[in-house]
Motif scaffolding. Structure first.
Motif, PDB file in Angstrom:
ATOM      1  N   ASP A 210       5.662   5.049 -56.522  1.00 25.64           N
ATOM      2  CA  ASP A 210       6.097   5.156 -55.130  1.00 25.64           C
ATOM      3  C   ASP A 210       6.989   6.367 -54.857  1.00 25.64           C
ATOM      4  O   ASP A 210       7.747   6.378 -53.893  1.00 25.64           O
ATOM      5  N   ASN A 211       6.908   7.388 -55.688  1.00 22.81           N
ATOM      6  CA  ASN A 211       7.762   8.566 -55.486  1.00 22.81           C
ATOM      7  C   ASN A 211       6.940   9.854 -55.550  1.00 22.81           C
ATOM      8  O   ASN A 211       7.263  10.788 -56.282  1.00 22.81           O
ATOM      9  N   ASN A 212       5.875   9.888 -54.758  1.00 22.68           N
ATOM     10  CA  ASN A 212       4.995  11.055 -54.709  1.00 22.68           C
ATOM     11  C   ASN A 212       5.038  11.618 -53.290  1.00 22.68           C
ATOM     12  O   ASN A 212       4.351  11.130 -52.393  1.00 22.68           O
ATOM     13  N   VAL A 213       5.890  12.603 -53.102  1.00 20.82           N
ATOM     14  CA  VAL A 213       6.141  13.154 -51.772  1.00 20.82           C
ATOM     15  C   VAL A 213       5.742  14.630 -51.769  1.00 20.82           C
ATOM     16  O   VAL A 213       6.147  15.397 -52.648  1.00 20.82           O
ATOM     17  N   PHE A 214       4.963  15.032 -50.777  1.00 23.49           N
ATOM     18  CA  PHE A 214       4.510  16.412 -50.632  1.00 23.49           C
ATOM     19  C   PHE A 214       4.900  16.909 -49.238  1.00 23.49           C
ATOM     20  O   PHE A 214       4.547  16.284 -48.234  1.00 23.49           O
ATOM     21  N   ARG A 215       5.621  18.029 -49.212  1.00 22.78           N
ATOM     22  CA  ARG A 215       6.071  18.602 -47.936  1.00 22.78           C
ATOM     23  C   ARG A 215       5.628  20.058 -47.841  1.00 22.78           C
ATOM     24  O   ARG A 215       5.658  20.782 -48.838  1.00 22.78           O
ATOM     25  N   TRP A 216       5.243  20.476 -46.640  1.00 20.07           N
ATOM     26  CA  TRP A 216       4.830  21.860 -46.454  1.00 20.07           C
ATOM     27  C   TRP A 216       5.085  22.324 -45.024  1.00 20.07           C
ATOM     28  O   TRP A 216       5.297  21.525 -44.119  1.00 20.07           O
ATOM     29  N   THR A 217       5.103  23.627 -44.870  1.00 20.37           N
ATOM     30  CA  THR A 217       5.246  24.267 -43.564  1.00 20.37           C
ATOM     31  C   THR A 217       4.151  25.332 -43.441  1.00 20.37           C
ATOM     32  O   THR A 217       3.384  25.562 -44.371  1.00 20.37           O
ATOM     33  N   ASP A 218       4.110  25.995 -42.291  1.00 22.77           N
ATOM     34  CA  ASP A 218       3.100  27.028 -42.067  1.00 22.77           C
ATOM     35  C   ASP A 218       3.596  28.387 -42.532  1.00 22.77           C
ATOM     36  O   ASP A 218       3.820  29.301 -41.734  1.00 22.77           O
ATOM     37  N   GLY A 219       3.785  28.545 -43.841  1.00 21.63           N
ATOM     38  CA  GLY A 219       4.147  29.830 -44.424  1.00 21.63           C
ATOM     39  C   GLY A 219       3.066  30.262 -45.392  1.00 21.63           C
ATOM     40  O   GLY A 219       2.649  29.478 -46.256  1.00 21.63           O
ATOM     41  N   TYR A 220       2.574  31.511 -45.274  1.00 22.56           N
ATOM     42  CA  TYR A 220       1.402  31.936 -46.029  1.00 22.56           C
ATOM     43  C   TYR A 220       1.615  33.301 -46.681  1.00 22.56           C
ATOM     44  O   TYR A 220       2.341  34.148 -46.167  1.00 22.56           O
ATOM     45  N   THR A 221       0.928  33.496 -47.819  1.00 24.13           N
ATOM     46  CA  THR A 221       0.813  34.816 -48.429  1.00 24.13           C
ATOM     47  C   THR A 221      -0.662  35.053 -48.733  1.00 24.13           C
ATOM     48  O   THR A 221      -1.425  34.107 -48.998  1.00 24.13           O
TER      49      THR A 221
END
Length: 211
Positions: free
Chosen positions: A52-63
């Protein structure tokens, strides 16, 4: 810039089976290119998952960068410098094989950015931020001449695979998966891999497709 969050829960008996059989928890993000919307790279493939500790976070930043050609099963490798890019911008890949700093696209389209290629036929890759680190999430499945317009899509797939690592190129899916649509006011989703080995969406979160 919104932050998107995906929480993955795994039923305890399924967790034991997945660990015993060396599965990886995989996530991919869809990208729209001239051939259509597709998944081509494992954005995250990890064996370090729990109940129960699988957290994925992202934003719109690209290379973006030049990369070796698409080959299923290989890891994405940059063959040029990497350059940050944002929507409505353009990067020039010059005739010396250098990715130049992003500038405003003279013909901008919402939700897209462009790479203009002056070097010769080559593949291009893209990385985006996941849990505070940049990981490859796309490579062009065909070599590019001229220019390519890319549009990251706020849609991810989650699945389990055997020893499929972060940055691995692939062309299809096997087994159960769940697909989640983010964007707008939909910034958080929680999914569960249940006791039957099926994916379930928890609560009234983003739109979902299962396969």
């Amino acid at each position: 810039m919104p932050t998107y969050t995906l929480n993955v829960l795994i039923e305890s008996e399924q967790l034991k089976l997945l660990k015993e059989n060396c599965y990886t928890l995989c996530i991919a993000r869809k990208v729209h290119d001239p051939l259509g919307a597709r998944y081509t790279v494992v954005w995250s493939g990890t064996k370090d998952f729990s109940e129960d500790n699988n957290v994925f976070r992202w934003t719109d930043g690209y290379t973006v960068y030049a990369s070796k050609k698409f080959q299923v099963g290989d890891l994405v490798e940059a063959e040029s410098n990497k350059m940050s890019i944002a929507y409505k911008q353009e990067c020039l890949f010059d005739d010396t094989g250098s990715m130049q700093q992003a500038k405003a696209d003279p013909k901008p389209v919402d939700g897209t950015f462009k790479i203009t290629n002056k070097f010769g036929a080559i593949s291009f890759g893209m990385s985006s931020e996941l849990n505070g680190e940049n990981h490859a999430n796309y490579i062009s499945p065909v070599i590019i001449k001229g220019h390519v317009v890319l549009a990251p899509v706020d849609e991810v797939r989650v699945w389990f695979a055997l020893n499929l690592l972060t940055g691995t190129m692939f062309s299809d899916f096997t087994g159960e998966y769940i697909e989640l649509q983010f964007g707008g006011d939909r910034t958080t989703a929680t999914v569960c891999y249940d006791q039957t080995g099926s994916w379930q969406l928890m609560g009234s979160d983003p739109g979902v497709v299962q396969g």
